[in-house]
Design an enzyme around this catalytic site. Structure first.
Site, PDB file in Angstrom:
ATOM      1  N   TYR A 159     -19.118  13.800   1.496  1.00 50.58           N
ATOM      2  CA  TYR A 159     -18.312  13.308   0.372  1.00 50.58           C
ATOM      3  C   TYR A 159     -19.259  13.105  -0.809  1.00 50.58           C
ATOM      4  O   TYR A 159     -20.066  12.164  -0.822  1.00 50.58           O
ATOM      5  CB  TYR A 159     -17.603  12.001   0.712  1.00 50.58           C
ATOM      6  N   PRO A 214      -3.303   9.145   5.480  1.00 47.47           N
ATOM      7  CA  PRO A 214      -2.185   8.280   5.894  1.00 47.47           C
ATOM      8  C   PRO A 214      -1.140   8.100   4.798  1.00 47.47           C
ATOM      9  O   PRO A 214       0.022   7.789   5.081  1.00 47.47           O
ATOM     10  CB  PRO A 214      -2.869   6.937   6.217  1.00 47.47           C
ATOM     11  N   LEU A 215      -1.570   8.323   3.544  1.00 49.84           N
ATOM     12  CA  LEU A 215      -0.640   8.204   2.414  1.00 49.84           C
ATOM     13  C   LEU A 215      -0.294   9.573   1.842  1.00 49.84           C
ATOM     14  O   LEU A 215       0.278   9.672   0.756  1.00 49.84           O
ATOM     15  CB  LEU A 215      -1.262   7.332   1.310  1.00 49.84           C
ATOM     16  N   GLY A 216      -0.671  10.621   2.550  1.00 51.43           N
ATOM     17  CA  GLY A 216      -0.400  11.972   2.058  1.00 51.43           C
ATOM     18  C   GLY A 216      -1.616  12.625   1.433  1.00 51.43           C
ATOM     19  O   GLY A 216      -1.556  13.783   1.042  1.00 51.43           O
ATOM     20  N   GLY A 217      -2.703  11.876   1.268  1.00 46.53           N
ATOM     21  CA  GLY A 217      -3.948  12.462   0.749  1.00 46.53           C
ATOM     22  C   GLY A 217      -3.798  12.932  -0.683  1.00 46.53           C
ATOM     23  O   GLY A 217      -3.349  12.183  -1.543  1.00 46.53           O
ATOM     24  N   THR A 262      -1.712  14.903  -1.877  1.00 49.01           N
ATOM     25  CA  THR A 262      -0.297  15.008  -2.269  1.00 49.01           C
ATOM     26  C   THR A 262       0.416  13.764  -1.760  1.00 49.01           C
ATOM     27  O   THR A 262       0.983  13.759  -0.672  1.00 49.01           O
ATOM     28  CB  THR A 262       0.360  16.258  -1.620  1.00 49.01           C
ATOM     29  N   PRO A 263       0.370  12.660  -2.526  1.00 51.31           N
ATOM     30  CA  PRO A 263       0.927  11.397  -2.028  1.00 51.31           C
ATOM     31  C   PRO A 263       2.366  11.541  -1.520  1.00 51.31           C
ATOM     32  O   PRO A 263       3.157  12.318  -2.075  1.00 51.31           O
ATOM     33  CB  PRO A 263       0.842  10.479  -3.251  1.00 51.31           C
ATOM     34  N   LEU A 264       2.669  10.826  -0.452  1.00 52.66           N
ATOM     35  CA  LEU A 264       3.986  10.893   0.177  1.00 52.66           C
ATOM     36  C   LEU A 264       5.087  10.618  -0.838  1.00 52.66           C
ATOM     37  O   LEU A 264       4.975   9.688  -1.643  1.00 52.66           O
ATOM     38  CB  LEU A 264       4.085   9.830   1.279  1.00 52.66           C
TER      39      LEU A 264
HETATM   40  N1  LIG Z   1     -11.518  14.024   8.947  1.00 51.50           N
HETATM   41  C1  LIG Z   1     -11.089  14.649   7.871  1.00 51.50           C
HETATM   42  O1  LIG Z   1     -11.037  15.871   7.837  1.00 51.50           O
HETATM   43  C2  LIG Z   1     -10.632  13.833   6.706  1.00 51.50           C
HETATM   44  C3  LIG Z   1      -9.926  14.469   5.665  1.00 51.50           C
HETATM   45  C4  LIG Z   1      -9.511  13.689   4.604  1.00 51.50           C
HETATM   46  C5  LIG Z   1      -9.767  12.321   4.586  1.00 51.50           C
HETATM   47  N2  LIG Z   1     -10.465  11.726   5.592  1.00 51.50           N
HETATM   48  C6  LIG Z   1     -10.715  10.271   5.610  1.00 51.50           C
HETATM   49  O2  LIG Z   1      -9.455   9.621   5.567  1.00 51.50           O
HETATM   50  C7  LIG Z   1      -9.449   8.650   4.520  1.00 51.50           C
HETATM   51  C8  LIG Z   1      -8.036   8.527   3.984  1.00 51.50           C
HETATM   52  O3  LIG Z   1      -7.592   9.750   3.438  1.00 51.50           O
HETATM   53  P1  LIG Z   1      -7.468  10.028   1.870  1.00 51.50           P
HETATM   54  O4  LIG Z   1      -8.174   8.994   1.093  1.00 51.50           O
HETATM   55  O5  LIG Z   1      -7.853  11.445   1.670  1.00 51.50           O
HETATM   56  O6  LIG Z   1      -5.926  10.004   1.632  1.00 51.50           O
HETATM   57  P2  LIG Z   1      -4.830   8.819   1.643  1.00 51.50           P
HETATM   58  O7  LIG Z   1      -5.411   7.547   2.126  1.00 51.50           O
HETATM   59  O8  LIG Z   1      -3.641   9.385   2.332  1.00 51.50           O
HETATM   60  O9  LIG Z   1      -4.436   8.748   0.116  1.00 51.50           O
HETATM   61  C9  LIG Z   1      -5.335   8.481  -0.889  1.00 51.50           C
HETATM   62  C10 LIG Z   1      -4.584   8.691  -2.201  1.00 51.50           C
HETATM   63  O10 LIG Z   1      -3.581   7.683  -2.329  1.00 51.50           O
HETATM   64  C11 LIG Z   1      -3.824   6.884  -3.476  1.00 51.50           C
HETATM   65  N3  LIG Z   1      -3.522   5.500  -3.091  1.00 51.50           N
HETATM   66  C12 LIG Z   1      -4.192   4.706  -2.214  1.00 51.50           C
HETATM   67  N4  LIG Z   1      -3.581   3.516  -2.093  1.00 51.50           N
HETATM   68  C13 LIG Z   1      -2.507   3.547  -2.909  1.00 51.50           C
HETATM   69  C14 LIG Z   1      -1.495   2.613  -3.223  1.00 51.50           C
HETATM   70  N5  LIG Z   1      -1.458   1.396  -2.664  1.00 51.50           N
HETATM   71  N6  LIG Z   1      -0.517   2.992  -4.111  1.00 51.50           N
HETATM   72  C15 LIG Z   1      -0.542   4.216  -4.687  1.00 51.50           C
HETATM   73  N7  LIG Z   1      -1.470   5.135  -4.435  1.00 51.50           N
HETATM   74  C16 LIG Z   1      -2.457   4.811  -3.540  1.00 51.50           C
HETATM   75  C17 LIG Z   1      -5.260   7.100  -3.852  1.00 51.50           C
HETATM   76  O11 LIG Z   1      -5.442   7.012  -5.252  1.00 51.50           O
HETATM   77  P3  LIG Z   1      -6.254   5.790  -5.925  1.00 51.50           P
HETATM   78  O12 LIG Z   1      -7.694   6.073  -5.706  1.00 51.50           O
HETATM   79  O13 LIG Z   1      -5.816   5.874  -7.358  1.00 51.50           O
HETATM   80  O14 LIG Z   1      -5.787   4.542  -5.253  1.00 51.50           O
HETATM   81  C18 LIG Z   1      -5.485   8.540  -3.393  1.00 51.50           C
HETATM   82  O15 LIG Z   1      -5.045   9.455  -4.382  1.00 51.50           O
HETATM   83  C19 LIG Z   1     -10.454   9.185   3.517  1.00 51.50           C
HETATM   84  O16 LIG Z   1     -10.912   8.167   2.656  1.00 51.50           O
HETATM   85  C20 LIG Z   1     -11.514   9.762   4.414  1.00 51.50           C
HETATM   86  O17 LIG Z   1     -12.414   8.737   4.800  1.00 51.50           O
HETATM   87  C21 LIG Z   1     -10.876  12.475   6.654  1.00 51.50           C
END
Ligand SMILES: NC(=O)c1ccc[n+]([C@@H]2O[C@H](COP(=O)([O-])OP(=O)(O)OC[C@H]3O[C@@H](n4cnc5c(N)ncnc54)[C@H](OP(=O)(O)O)[C@@H]3O)[C@@H](O)[C@H]2O)c1
Length: 295
Positions: A65, A216-219, A221-223
């Site tokens: 990252y 968990p929140l759609g990554g 592409t937010p849910l």
């Molecule tokens: N193993 C793998 O291949 C893999 C792939 C992807 C991710 N990951 C891990 O999984 C973790 C979670 O995934 P992710 O961060 O990609 O996606 P996520 O948690 O599904 O969603 C993150 C997105 O949601 C927004 N968000 C977060 N909280 C919010 C809220 N309360 N209200 C509105 N928007 C909100 C964030 O924007 P803001 O920053 O503006 O809040 C960001 O755009 C990552 O941090 C990473 O450590 C692992």
């Protein structure tokens, strides 16, 4: 410590590392496209400090990252680490100069990745290292993980890695992996609208293995779903809070690592363990994965 994080309950990884089920994913702290430094490094450090001050003791990261960026931010914000903090990282990928995600699964690359994580996090031993399968970049695809996992298991025997997990894997790869070494967690894409791993989650729960949904929140592409918005409105919560609360309810082995670069979103996300979902809300939410209005 705020009662909400405690309310999420605990899960013990590998028999000795107990974490609250509500954790934090650090990927969003790097620059746009998870590439380069954040626009506001002080804000990124503040998010990390607030997460830990709020009780979070499970942080997910990777040295790819940025690359290196989120690990260096974690080190700067939180080192020396609290004894109960579990930092889970992952290896198996690297970044191209254009930010692309490329496989990095040779013995040299895997060994280097473990040392990069140790150095950038300022640790002597990594608590949890997930091997990130790269047969498919965007989702699990079949193929043997024996060779790279054996390299990681050897690094574990050398004392550089405490526990091993798998990421972006199929049930067959998990089975193959468990013949090579103990697997304490599986990190795959899963959320309300993407429930492909439903059966796998229950199987892993039976075997005491954590399931850590990424996106968990759609990554990226937010849910978005009318059902989700409707439930959120009725409960006086945000759709993202309801999506996280549903995951917490879904199975006791699910560990949450929602990613955010915003203190406001972090606070909203950490408040979800106190959010009760009544039966009619659960029924509406359970249907989202099989309906077309969810993205
Ligand atoms: N193993 C793998 O291949 C893999 C792939 C992807 C991710 N990951 C891990 O999984 C973790 C979670 O995934 P992710 O961060 O990609 O996606 P996520 O948690 O599904 O969603 C993150 C997105 O949601 C927004 N968000 C977060 N909280 C919010 C809220 N309360 N209200 C509105 N928007 C909100 C964030 O924007 P803001 O920053 O503006 O809040 C960001 O755009 C990552 O941090 C990473 O450590 C692992």
């Amino acid at each position: 410590m705020p009662a909400t994080v405690i309310k999420s309950g605990t899960f013990t990884l590998g028999g000795d590392r107990s974490v609250w089920r509500l954790g934090y994913g650090a990927m969003q702290l790097a620059g746009p496209g998870v590439f380069g430094p954040p626009k506001d490094p002080e804000a990124a450090l503040a998010v990390l400090c607030e997460a830990v001050a709020s009780g979070v003791n499970h942080i997910d990261t990777s040295d790819f990252y940025g690359p290196h960026v989120t690990n260096q931010l974690i080190g700067k914000a939180l080192h020396p680490y609290a004894a109960d903090l579990v930092i889970a990282t992952k290896i198996g990928a690297r970044r191209g100069i254009d930010g692309s995600w490329l496989p990095a699964l040779t013995p040299n690359e895997l060994t280097q990745a473990v040392h990069d994580n140790l150095r950038n996090l300022g640790l002597d031993v990594l608590d949890v290292v997930n091997l990130r399968s790269m047969f498919g970049v965007h989702g699990p695809a079949e193929g043997s993980i024996e060779a790279p996992l054996s390299v990681l298991a050897e690094l574990q025997r050398k004392g550089l890695v405490r526990h091993i997990g798998l990421s972006n894997v199929t049930p067959a790869q998990i089975e193959e992996g468990r013949r090579i070494c103990e697997i304490v967690c599986v990190q795959n894409h899963y959320n309300l609208a993407h429930p492909a791993d439903d059966a796998l989650i229950d199987e892993l729960a039976g075997d005491g293995i954590a399931y850590v949904p990424f996106f968990p929140l759609g990554g990226f592409t937010p849910l978005q779903s009318s059902n989700l918005s409707g439930v959120a409105q009725r409960l006086g919560a945000t759709p993202m809070q309801v999506a996280l609360a549903w995951l917490l309810r879904r199975a006791p082995n699910i560990l949450l690592i929602p990613g955010t670069s915003s203190i406001r979103h972090l606070r909203e996300n950490l408040a979800v363990a106190g959010l009760d979902l009544p039966e009619d809300a659960l029924t509406a939410l359970d249907g989202i994965g099989s309906h077309a209005d969810a993205a």
